[in-house]
Design an enzyme around this catalytic site. Structure first.
Site, PDB file in Angstrom:
ATOM      1  CE  LYS A  42      -2.203  -0.902   3.870  1.00 41.00           C
ATOM      2  NZ  LYS A  42      -1.568  -2.154   4.303  1.00 41.00           N
ATOM      3  NE  ARG A  66      -4.607  -1.000   9.970  1.00 38.90           N
ATOM      4  CZ  ARG A  66      -3.499  -0.443   9.472  1.00 38.90           C
ATOM      5  NH1 ARG A  66      -3.531   0.773   8.983  1.00 38.90           N
ATOM      6  NH2 ARG A  66      -2.386  -1.120   9.441  1.00 38.90           N
ATOM      7  NE  ARG A 116       7.087  -2.738   6.083  1.00 35.99           N
ATOM      8  CZ  ARG A 116       5.784  -2.484   6.141  1.00 35.99           C
ATOM      9  NH1 ARG A 116       5.103  -2.183   5.046  1.00 35.99           N
ATOM     10  NH2 ARG A 116       5.154  -2.557   7.288  1.00 35.99           N
ATOM     11  NE  ARG A 163       5.994  -0.296  10.428  1.00 36.95           N
ATOM     12  CZ  ARG A 163       4.801  -0.251   9.841  1.00 36.95           C
ATOM     13  NH1 ARG A 163       4.673   0.289   8.629  1.00 36.95           N
ATOM     14  NH2 ARG A 163       3.732  -0.720  10.439  1.00 36.95           N
ATOM     15  NE  ARG A 179       1.612  -4.522  11.544  1.00 36.59           N
ATOM     16  CZ  ARG A 179       2.642  -4.373  10.701  1.00 36.59           C
ATOM     17  NH1 ARG A 179       3.759  -5.035  10.892  1.00 36.59           N
ATOM     18  NH2 ARG A 179       2.544  -3.563   9.676  1.00 36.59           N
TER      19      ARG A 179
HETATM   20  P1  AMP Z   1       0.593   0.713   9.220  1.00 35.38           P
HETATM   21  O1  AMP Z   1       1.803   1.568   9.089  1.00 35.38           O
HETATM   22  O2  AMP Z   1      -0.530   1.128   8.297  1.00 35.38           O
HETATM   23  O3  AMP Z   1       0.900  -0.761   9.139  1.00 35.38           O
HETATM   24  O4  AMP Z   1       0.012   0.978  10.709  1.00 35.38           O
HETATM   25  C1  AMP Z   1       0.791   0.685  11.842  1.00 35.38           C
HETATM   26  C2  AMP Z   1      -0.075   0.637  13.089  1.00 35.38           C
HETATM   27  O5  AMP Z   1      -0.733   1.901  13.273  1.00 35.38           O
HETATM   28  C3  AMP Z   1      -1.217  -0.377  13.070  1.00 35.38           C
HETATM   29  O6  AMP Z   1      -0.780  -1.683  13.434  1.00 35.38           O
HETATM   30  C4  AMP Z   1      -2.166   0.231  14.104  1.00 35.38           C
HETATM   31  O7  AMP Z   1      -1.691   0.016  15.427  1.00 35.38           O
HETATM   32  C5  AMP Z   1      -2.039   1.725  13.817  1.00 35.38           C
HETATM   33  N1  AMP Z   1      -3.016   2.202  12.801  1.00 35.38           N
HETATM   34  C6  AMP Z   1      -2.735   2.715  11.564  1.00 35.38           C
HETATM   35  N2  AMP Z   1      -3.855   3.052  10.918  1.00 35.38           N
HETATM   36  C7  AMP Z   1      -4.877   2.741  11.754  1.00 35.38           C
HETATM   37  C8  AMP Z   1      -6.307   2.839  11.654  1.00 35.38           C
HETATM   38  N3  AMP Z   1      -6.894   3.311  10.559  1.00 35.38           N
HETATM   39  N4  AMP Z   1      -7.041   2.413  12.710  1.00 35.38           N
HETATM   40  C9  AMP Z   1      -6.462   1.946  13.833  1.00 35.38           C
HETATM   41  N5  AMP Z   1      -5.139   1.808  13.984  1.00 35.38           N
HETATM   42  C10 AMP Z   1      -4.348   2.203  12.959  1.00 35.38           C
END
Ligand code: AMP
Length: 215
Positions: free
Chosen positions: A9, A84, A123, A156, A167
């Site tokens: 993404k 999400r 990554r 990360r 996740r």
């Molecule tokens: P990402 O970088 O998109 O993988 O997001 C990393 C973390 O941020 C996720 O595992 C959640 O803890 C939090 N997060 C990101 N976007 C959301 C969302 N829309 N709703 C809830 N938690 C989020």
């Protein structure tokens, strides 16, 4: 952009942001930045980020509402990592209805669990510009250093196998229903994400062209 972690993404959103000159809004990037700056929101989000769990909807909706209110989002935006959950999707629809700017497409990147884990453990990310690399499929020119700004890349904390599995579980239970939500609205575009970065890019642009006719 909808898809499990590691589906591409962020990589594809970074391309689309250049192609269409609209901002890439990654809720994960915003939360990590808030955490680094030790803001109120960053402190509230930290434990969820560490466990790979979702930050509560109210916080996310408030955060995205203020981000979409900024000037650069006036002509459009690419959302990466939001919505999400179905309540987040409903809140987004309500926000966009108020602005009289309905969503044009929901791009879903689809990838198998084993491919996801394999991608995420290798990554690496630039903490400054957010550019995403993969040690084998998409490496930087100099080992461990961002091509764009020379910053040292990092792995990360939530890209370790145990957190990745959590996740993915969260994705399957809480985020997968968002796919049906957009399918019912006729907005869903599904792209297989195991293809090369270039091929996925081409398919997204072709699908968006067919969808909108004018892009
Ligand atoms: P990402 O970088 O998109 O993988 O997001 C990393 C973390 O941020 C996720 O595992 C959640 O803890 C939090 N997060 C990101 N976007 C959301 C969302 N829309 N709703 C809830 N938690 C989020």
């Amino acid at each position: 952009m909808i898809g499990p972690p590691g589906a591409g993404k962020g990589t594809q959103a970074a391309f689309l942001t250049q192609r269409f000159s609209i901002p890439h809004i990654s809720t994960g990037d915003i939360l990590r930045a808030e955490r680094k700056r030790n803001t109120n929101l960053g402190r509230k989000a930290a434990s969820y980020l560490d466990k790979g769990e979702l930050v509560p909807d109210e916080l996310m909706v408030e955060m995205i509402e203020s981000r979409l209110g900024l000037d650069d989002a006036r002509t459009g935006f690419i959302l990466d990592g939001f919505p999400r959950t179905v309540p987040q999707a409903e809140a987004l629809d309500a926000m966009l209805a108020r602005l009289n700017r309905p969503l044009q497409a929901a791009i879903r990147l689809d990838l198998k669990d084993d491919d996801i884990v394999a991608r995420l453990v290798e990554r690496r990310v630039c903490p400054r510009c957010g550019r995403i690399y993969h040690l084998r499929n998409n490496p930087p020119s100099t080992d461990g250093i961002c091509d764009t700004d020379g910053t040292r890349l990092y792995h990360r904390d939530d890209d370790q196998e145990a957190t990745i599995r959590n996740r993915l579980k969260v994705y399957r239970t809480q985020t997968a229903p968002v796919i049906d939500y957009y399918d019912k609205q006729g907005l869903l575009i599904t792209i297989p994400a195991h293809l090369t970065i270039d091929e996925v890019q081409k398919r997204i642009v072709t699908a968006l062209r067919e969808e909108a006719g004018t892009l």
